[in-house]
Structures are given as structure tokens and as C-alpha cells.
Write an enzyme that holds these catalytic residues in place. Structure first.
Site, PDB file in Angstrom:
ATOM      1  N   HIS A   1       0.840  -1.193   0.000  1.00 31.70           N
ATOM      2  CA  HIS A   1       0.000   0.000   0.000  1.00 31.70           C
ATOM      3  C   HIS A   1       0.876   1.245   0.000  1.00 31.70           C
ATOM      4  CE1 HIS A   1      -2.358   3.193   2.223  1.00 31.70           C
ATOM      5  NE2 HIS A   1      -3.121   2.946   1.186  1.00 31.70           N
ATOM      6  N   SER A   2       0.551   2.181  -0.887  1.00 34.99           N
ATOM      7  CA  SER A   2       1.230   3.474  -0.934  1.00 34.99           C
ATOM      8  C   SER A   2       2.733   3.270  -1.156  1.00 34.99           C
ATOM      9  CB  SER A   2       0.942   4.244   0.362  1.00 34.99           C
ATOM     10  OG  SER A   2       1.471   5.541   0.313  1.00 34.99           O
ATOM     11  N   LEU A   3       3.557   3.842  -0.283  1.00 35.48           N
ATOM     12  CA  LEU A   3       5.007   3.697  -0.419  1.00 35.48           C
ATOM     13  C   LEU A   3       5.441   2.244  -0.281  1.00 35.48           C
ATOM     14  CD1 LEU A   3       7.804   5.080  -0.668  1.00 35.48           C
ATOM     15  CD2 LEU A   3       7.775   5.351   1.820  1.00 35.48           C
TER      16      LEU A   3
ATOM     17  N   SER B   1       4.186  -0.254  -1.698  1.00 33.30           N
ATOM     18  CA  SER B   1       4.198  -0.884  -3.019  1.00 33.30           C
ATOM     19  C   SER B   1       5.479  -0.557  -3.773  1.00 33.30           C
ATOM     20  CB  SER B   1       2.981  -0.416  -3.817  1.00 33.30           C
ATOM     21  OG  SER B   1       3.024   0.987  -4.033  1.00 33.30           O
TER      22      SER B   1
END
Length: 933
Positions: A443-445, A447
Site C-alpha cells: 500500500h502506498s510507499l 508498493s
């Protein structure tokens, strides 16, 4: 199989074998047999036929976690636990705990009473414990030694393997993350306190009641001061004057818990004869269970399900920014996601699929325990204005800046890689025969971090992304060592010692070429390009900066050796090359022998100082000459002067290699990744800024003059899931295949089935326009073909045209990469959630980035993908069900689209095109109405 061991401080107690700790279906029946045949179990069976007698033992865990260093024997502080203070384990979990308890009953009871005695020493111990509890919240972080103890503990697995029970300490602790300990209570005697529920009694009182029961104290009844004909048993508990009254005969005995009038009966709620007691667990007989009871029942059913179905797919949940904040908790987010997926799986999957496979979601916390040295400096620089807002930014957005920094990037990558491997090894230790699949949810960073790790599983060393930017501005510089030859990443900290041999090698490129791989892996310097610099004066600006840093570093190191007197004959071996061939002391150094070196240390130091001074003067001349050359070259005035005028570059020797040739050392994962889910991911913009495309390195002609770098993650499939209003998310498909740029992302189906009204209308318009365009193109193609046939004198032109059409039908390089990343020819990477029918885009953008953990559409999409290879039934063929709106099992009441009769009180009911039956019925009624005169 080797026995596992549980570390109990300095004492070790042998545990049962790993197969005895598994709550598998085949193990549950064996556990029941073990419990029934165990010698210790016989004394807990019902010895009478009284309604108050039973043999069902249930285990509980406390809702409130224990404080640090708080003993389990000190809680609860009442003789009867309060309602909703303790939750029951599932039936199968209780069986597993009880079986392990009976095998070591004598030892465990001895340790338990010893701990209880420590809690009852007196007020002095309580004062000390209170002082500890006061000091604990002031600590910035939990002690690392506590975590080390947690790592060594192995207990009885419960709640799907996410928690384990330590029977020695009576603790329930999480397995895959650092969490609080919860008190575990063995419920053998129960009390009905004002309601219909039987509440457990603490073990200290329960053991005393059990001794009285085995002695059949009701046979020694006598008249009590209250006039009741009963047997009185004084008990030691938290209340003064606590006692139990037994009445009746062998098959009709009853018991009450009470206190003397001088006690605190008004406080604990004793009235009349007291609180009714019973031996053995009995369920609630409430005709209308409360929400808490329903939730407890649902959780027990889920725990029993998890103990029966094996794990076939493991998903590591890697968080992004914001986990450093106080209110952010990845464990809670993953817990919510786990509950949502369980509820959706029960409604949308068949019974065969649910009984065949179970998915285990494990949080990967890489930020909580990571401390970066720059955080303290940032806190010192933070302004007092809007302090809370600045702290929020520091806990969220700054994580992206830390990762983009060449100094802290290595620490972040190491934290994620080590955490993933640690979690996998933990799981493998408890499931040694696991052969299922493993996926990553980023999720977000998270990934971006997961993607970078997956892209460097074959080549574990890679230049920092900013290195490509450096090459763009300095194309004539020699590239740093290849990742294959780099044994370790460049350090981000300044070196405290500069070896003379290393300085000698840096100033003599010929010696470097003759060294082994370890020497080749050392930091390259521009001194190796001395000949190139002489041929091209324009390159002096690029090389002299690093030259100054190295020369100044050598000078400082010489001064350091001079002041400490640490220079010996080994520093300048016989026959060693001089530092500079033009130095006046070169011939003198070559003529020295060991005796002269040992006898004339002071003279040698003086000569070295003279040499350093001469080198500094030459550097100053080069700087002045270089400044004159740079003034004539306008192309390099925006980069070079800033470095030439900065004196700190000359003194901070480690900044030059760290800023321009940083290397990131990636750790190889201990497992293969099946599917990579990038959720709410800024991966697209990261790759675009790095000028990276997803490929196997053969797309130079495909990307034409973009001069892009290609890389491919080590996973079977990749999905990019995002909300259309998420300001952080970006597409990925345009960086894989140029032809997908005009294509819209795939719409993720609504969890109630189909598409929302406005999404359906929009797709209808676009599909109609696309089909119309295809028809027009077909007509144009037919007209062109007819004209060509009429005008051609032979069929050669037609054959050539067909060959041309065949060539046009060839798939592009980008489409092949799409197939490689998705596993199918027409697969897609970008998948977009549906926005609600009535919502403001900018208001929705505020929470869109953090809502994925609670989004049912996202959870259902992932569940459908993870179960895609399982058939609907034992004899059904395996079919892919991604994005399918058709029902999977018409015989089940909970199908994919039949949701109109379901109860959704917590969610709005949108307009959709999903219910085909209602649509047909409405169309039929409309036609009948129009036919009427």
C-alpha cells in the site's frame, strides 16, 4: 520431529512436538482422544448427575492487555470476572490448549501458584509495580530485550495461527508482530452474576472450589447462622470473608459464592444467598442475544473454521507512509481487512472453495522499529507554528523523502527485506510442510518498496535511482562498477580512516586493474580518468571536485598519522609507488630501506608534510584554471560552480562517493512471490521520474528515443489497484505498453454485483462509440480492399496486402510484457474502483488513499483472485473468476449478484445494472404497459 522448546527466563521447558501444536482437522480428533484418555482428565469429569455439575473446560483471554512487567496472576482483581471483560476461545482452540495443559498439569500448576505467591507478598511489591507502571509510559519505545524474549516463545497456536498461548505465563501473544500480552484464564468453575450468562471464576478460587467438590463437602452440611442447611468452605480471594456454601445431596447439590457481612458484599454485588455457581461451562440461554454476544459467537465460529481449513495462500501486507504516527496501527488495519475478506468470502465463495483453502494475511511492519539518524535533526529544525500539522507531515510525507535520500534508502530497504524474511521464517517454523503460494500486498510507499525488492531478486546490487540522473548531466564520466562486481553498497557515513594503500591504488589506475574482485569493488574515483581529463579540458570541472576531496582527505589522514605517531614501516612498503610521480621526494622514497625508515621517522613525516603542501598548491592552481575554463562554458555553469565554490565538498570526503555513486544492496527473499498487489500506489510516478519501463531489456526499438531503463519484478502477476480520486495513485500500464495509454483502467466490480448506475451509463456510451468506430473502420477497410482488387491486374498485390495485414497483426513488445505481468494474453494491470453515485471528488480525495483497508470492493477483488484456481465444487472445472459478474453457484443463497434480499444496514444501496432478473422483469412490465390501448 524435534521437540520445540519454550524459554522461561533462565529455565527451559520441553514443549510438545510441532505437529501436536497444529489445529488441523486430523489433529482435533486426536486432541479429543488425548483429552479423554489423559490421566489428568479423569478427575475433571462430572462425578455426579447434578444440574450444576459438568466437565466442559473453556479457556478465555482478557480484553484488556497486561501492562509491562505485570504478572498474569495479579488479574483479575475480583472473584468473578465482569461481563465482556474476557472473550472465549473457539471450541477447537480450547481443546488444543486443554490438551497441552493436561500433559504438563503438575508443572504448570506449580509455576502458577509460585507466581501467585509473588503477587501476594505485600504492599511493597505493589508499590514497586506501580512505580514501574508509571515509568513505562514515559519511555519512547518498548525495550528491545522484551522483543527478544517474545521472539523465543513458542506456544499453542490459536485464532488461525496469528496468536499463541504461553501456558507457563498464562499469556496470549501475537506471533507475527510485537504486541501486548493478554491474560489467559482457564474456566472450570463459573458464576451467574445477575444475568443469564455464566462467567468464569479465576483459577485461584476455582482450584479451591474443585478441592471441595472432590471431597463432596455437601455431605457435611450444618445449619448456618442465616438458617441455611449447608456446608461452608472459606476461600482465599480478593474479598475479605469470601466463602462458598454447598447444599443438597450427591445428585442435587448446588453451590453459592458469598462473603461475610463484615466483608464488602455491597461492592462486589453479593445478595441473598450469594452468586450461583456451577462446575463446567454452559452456554447462554438468552432469547435475544446482544450485539456483543453475537460478535463473540461469530468470532468463535471463525476461529473454529480457521482451525479446520489449512492455509494455502499467504499474503504479506506491506504498509506505506504514516505508520510512525501514534494513531496509525497496521495491525488494526490488517485486522479490519481480514474481517471484511472473511465476511465476503462467506457470501461469494462456494462451500467447496472455503473448505479447501484459507488465506492468511500477515502485517509487515517495517517502520515502527526503524530509527533514522536524520529524524532528530528534522525535529530540531521544525518550527513551532502549526506544530501538530508539521508533526503529521513528519510522520507521513517525510518517509518518501527518506526513501529518496541516498543515505537512508539502504536502511529502509533492509528493514522491509528483513521483516519479510523474518515473517516467512516464522510461518515456516510453525508450518514446515507448507507448499502454498505467497503474495505481497503493498500500500502506498510500501508498493514502491516491494516493487524495488522484487526487481532485484536476480541482481542483488543496484545503483541508486539518482545515479541515472548523474549520468545524464555527466555523460563523459566513467560509470560506476557494475552491480555484479560490487560486493557491498557504498557507506553513507564518512570514513574515519583512509588507508595509504587505498590512496596509492586510487592514484595508480594500473594497479587497480591488476587487483582481484574485492579491490575492483572499491569506490571509483575520477583520478582513474587522468588521461581523459588531459585530452578534454572540459572534463576537469567534473574530476577536480572529487580530486580535491581525495587529496584533502589524504592530507587530513597524513596529519592524523603525524599527530598520533602511528606511522610505521608497514605504511610505506619497499618498492611502493609514490603518491605522485612529479613529487620531489619520489626518488628519496624509492631509495629508502627498512633500516632508514625505522631510524628516521621524524624526517619521513616532515617529507610527507612537504609533499602534502605541494599537492595542495597544485590543487589550488587547478582550481583557478578550472574556474577560468568554466566561465567560458555556459552549458556547465549551472552545475559545476556550485560544487567548486563549496569548500565543504573538499572536507567531507565521504559525500562525493555517497552522492554520485551510491549502491543499494538488496537482500534475496526466502520465497517466491505469486502475485504483487500495488494498492493506492505512486509507483507510476516513481518509475517515470527514474525513466524506467517494465520490460526484459529488449525494448529499445519499441520505446524509440526515450532511452529508458527496463526492469521486471520477480512475480507471476501484478495488479495496480486504485481509486479514481486518490491523489497519490498513478497508472502503470503506459509504462509497460504504449498502446494501453488510451485504454481506460478495468472497472473493479461492485461487491454487491455489477456496476453503479453512472459507471454503467458511462461505459455504455464509450462502448457504443468504440463499436461505431470499429464499424466505420471495417467499412473503410472493405472499400479499400475492393478498390485494390479492381485496380490491380493480378493477385500479387492482394497477397502482398494480406502479408502486410499479417505483419500488422503481430503483437508489440509492450503487449508481450503485459502478458508476462498478468499471465494472460489480454490481461490488464490497472484496475480502478468505482466511485459512489453521489459524492464530491475533492471531498472524497481526502480519505480515498487510506480507505483501501476498509474497502469491500478491493477485498472482494483480491479474494476472487486468490481463489481463482479453485473449482466451485469437487467435480467442477477450474475457471478464472476475476471480474466475473455471474453467480458461481446457483444453489447457494449467497451468489455473486443476488444481493437484493441481503441486509445491508450499514451501507447505502446504490443504483446498479447488476440484477439482470429485475431488469428483465421491469422491461417486460414496461412492454405490457405500452401495449395497452
Amino acid at each position: 520431529m524435534e521437540d520445540r522448546e519454550t524459554h522461561l527466563g533462565t529455565r527451559e521447558v520441553n514443549e510438545t512436538s510441532p505437529d501436536l501444536l497444529k489445529n488441523t482437522p486430523s489433529n482435533i480428533a486426536r486432541l479429543e482422544d488425548v483429552i479423554e484418555q489423559c490421566h489428568g482428565r479423569q478427575k475433571y469429569l462430572a462425578q455426579t448427575r447434578s444440574p450444576s455439575d459438568g466437565s466442559d473446560v473453556r479457556w478465555y483471554f482478557c480484553k484488556v492487555p497486561l501492562a509491562e512487567n505485570e504478572l498474569a496472576a495479579s488479574v483479575p482483581r475480583t472473584d468473578v470476572v465482569g461481563k465482556s471483560e474476557y472473550f472465549r476461545f473457539g471450541m477447537r482452540d480450547s481443546l488444543a490448549i486443554e490438551a497441552s495443559f493436561l500433559q504438563r498439569e503438575d508443572e504448570l500448576l506449580s509455576l502458577w501458584w509460585k507466581e501467585y505467591a509473588e503477587c501476594s507478598e505485600g504492599p511493597k511489591l505493589q508499590v514497586n509495580s506501580k512505580k514501574k507502571s508509571i515509568e513505562t509510559p514515559s519511555e519512547a519505545s518498548v525495550s528491545s530485550s522484551l522483543y527478544e524474549v517474545e521472539e523465543e516463545r513458542v506456544g499453542v497456536p490459536v485464532k488461525g495461527g496469528l496468536y499463541e498461548v504461553d501456558l507457563v505465563r498464562r499469556h496470549c501473544f501475537p506471533v507475527y508482530w510485537n504486541g501486548d500480552n493478554r491474560r489467559v484464564l482457564r474456566g472450570h468453575w463459573f458464576a451467574r452474576k445477575g444475568g443469564l450468562d455464566w462467567l468464569p471464576i479465576p483459577e485461584t478460587v476455582s482450584e479451591q472450589l474443585e478441592v471441595a467438590y472432590r471431597n463432596k463437602v455437601w455431605r457435611r452440611r450444618s445449619f448456618q447462622p442465616s438458617g441455611l442447611f449447608a456446608a461452608r468452605i472459606d476461600l482465599q480471594g480478593s474479598s475479605l470473608g469470601l466463602h462458598a456454601l454447598f447444599t443438597g445431596e450427591d445428585d442435587t447439590w448446588e453451590a453459592w459464592l458469598n462473603v461475610d457481612p463484615s466483608g464488602f458484599s455491597g461492592i462486589v454485588g453479593y445478595t441473598g444467598n450469594g452468586i450461583k455457581l456451577r462446575r463446567g461451562y454452559a452456554g447462554s440461554y438468552s432469547p435475544k442475544p446482544t450485539q456483543e454476544e453475537l460478535r463473540q459467537q461469530k468470532e468463535e465460529e471463525m476461529d473454529d473454521y480457521c482451525s479446520q481449513v489449512p492455509v494455502r495462500h499467504l499474503v504479506f501486507m506491506v504498509h506505506g507512509i504514516g505508520q510512525k504516527g501514534e494513531k496509525s496501527n497496521l495491525v488494526d488495519d490488517v485486522g479490519n481487512f481480514r474481517q471484511i475478506t472473511a465476511a465476503l468470502a462467506e457470501r461469494h465463495l462456494t462451500s467447496h472453495q472455503l473448505s479447501t483453502q484459507r488465506v492468511l494475511f500477515i502485517p509487515c511492519q517495517w517502520r515502527k522499529g526503524l530509527k533514522l539518524s536524520g529524524e532528530a535533526a528534522v525535529d530540531k529544525c521544525t518550527l513551532d507554528g502549526v506544530r501538530r500539522f508539521r508533526e503529521m507531515l513528519s510522520a507521513t510525507v517525510h518517509d518518501v523523502l527518506y526513501y529518496m535520500s541516498p543515505i537512508y534508502c539502504q536502511a529502509i530497504i533492509d528493514s522491509v527485506s528483513k521483516q519479510l524474511n523474518r515473517l516467512y521464517l516464522k510461518f515456516l517454523k510453525r508450518n514446515p510442510d507448507y507448499v502454498g503460494k505467497i503474495s505481497i500486498y503493498g500500500h502506498s510507499l510500501g508498493s514502491v518498496l516491494s516493487y524495488d525488492i522484487l526487481c532485484h531478486q536476480h541482481n542483488l546490487s543496484s545503483p541508486f535511482p539518482m545515479d541515472s540522473v548523474y549520468k545524464k548531466f555527466f555523460p563523459d564520466e566513467e560509470s560506476p562498477p557494475t552491480p555484479a562486481k560490487a560486493d557491498k553498497p557504498c557507506s553513507s557515513h564518512p570514513s574515519s580512516n583512509f588507508e595509504p594503500e587505498k590512496s596509492d591504488q586510487l592514484n595508480n589506475p594500473e594497479k587497480i586493474t591488476g587487483q582481484d574482485n574485492n579491490t575492483m569493488a572499491k569506490e571509483p574515483t575520477v583520478l582513474e580518468h587522468h588521461d581523459v581529463i588531459q585530452e578534454d579540458p572540459s572534463l576537469i570541472s567534473d574530476s577536480v571536485v572529487a580530486n580535491v576531496g581525495l587529496e584533502r582527505r589524504g592530507g587530513q589522514e597524513d596529519d592524523h598519522h603525524d599527530s598520533s605517531g602511528a606511522i610505521s614501516s608497514q605504511d610505506v612498503p619497499d618498492g611502493a609507488d609514490c603518491r605522485t610521480p612529479d613529487s620531489p621526494s619520489c626518488s628519496q622514497e624509492q631509495s629508502w630501506d627498512k633500516e632508514s625508515v625505522n631510524s628516521n621517522n621524524e624526517e619521513r613525516i616532515k617529507l610527507l608534510q612537504d609533499e602534502v603542501n605541494s599537492l595542495r598548491s597544485k590543487v589550488a592552481q587547478l582550481l583557478s584554471e578550472n574556474a577560468r575554463i568554466l566561465s567560458d562554458e555556459k552549458a556547465k555553469t549551472s552545475v559545476a560552480p556550485k560544487e567548486l565554490n563549496n569548500e565543504k565538498v573538499q572536507t567531507e570526503d565521504a559525500d562525493a562517493p555517497t552522492s554520485f555513486t551510491p549502491f543499494i544492496k538488496y537482500q534475496k527473499l526466502e520465497f517466491k512471490v505469486d502475485t504483487f498487489f500495488a494498492v493506492g500506489s505512486p509507483l507510476g510516478v516513481f518509475l517515470a521520474l527514474r525513466n524506467i519501463r517494465l520490460g526484459i531489456g529488449k525494448g529499445k526499438d519499441y520505446w524509440e528515443e526515450e532511452n529508458a531503463i527496463e526492469e521486471m519484478p520477480a512475480c507471476r502477476r501484478m495488479f495496480n489497484i486504485f481509486h479514481p480520486y486518490d491523489p497519490v495513485a498513478y497508472r502503470v500500464e503506459p509504462l509497460v505498453c504504449k498502446e494501453y495509454l488510451p485504454e481506460r483502467p478495468v472497472i473493479i466490480p461492485y461487491h454487491r454485483g455489477g456496476k453503479r448506475l453512472h459507471i454503467g451509463l458511462q461505459d455504455f456510451r464509450e462502448d457504443f462509440a468504440a463499436r461505431s468506430q470499429r464499424i466505420m473502420n471495417h467499412f473503410d477497410s472493405v472499400r479499400t480492399r475492393v478498390l485494390t482488387i479492381c485496380q490491380s491486374k493480378s493477385a500479387d498485390n492482394l497477397d502482398e496486402m494480406e502479408e502486410t495485414d499479417d505483419e500488422k497483426d503481430d503483437r508489440s513488445y509492450g503487449s508481450l510484457m503485459i502478458e508476462r505481468l498478468t499471465g494472460t494474453r489480454d490481461g490488464r494491470i490497472d484496475h480502478m474502483l468505482q466511485e459512489k453515485t453521489f459524492e464530491h471528488p475533492y471531498l472524497q480525495a481526502i480519505g480515498a488513499h487510506t480507505n483501501y483497508w476498509r474497502d469491500q470492493d478491493t477485498a472482494l477483488f483480491i479474494i476472487k483472485h486468490l481463489y481463482r484456481e479453485l473449482p466451485d465444487g469437487p467435480n467442477s472445472p477450474t475457471e478464472s473468476t476475476e471480474g466475473d459478474d455471474s453467480p458461481k453457484d446457483s444453489s447457494r443463497p449467497h451468489s455473486w449478484i443476488d444481493r437484493r434480499e441481503a441486509d445491508y444496514d450499514d451501507e447505502e444501496l446504490p443504483l446498479t445494472f447488476s440484477d439482470k432478473q429485475i431488469t428483465r422483469s421491469f422491461s417486460a412490465e414496461a412492454k405490457k404497459y405500452l401495449k395497452k390501448p
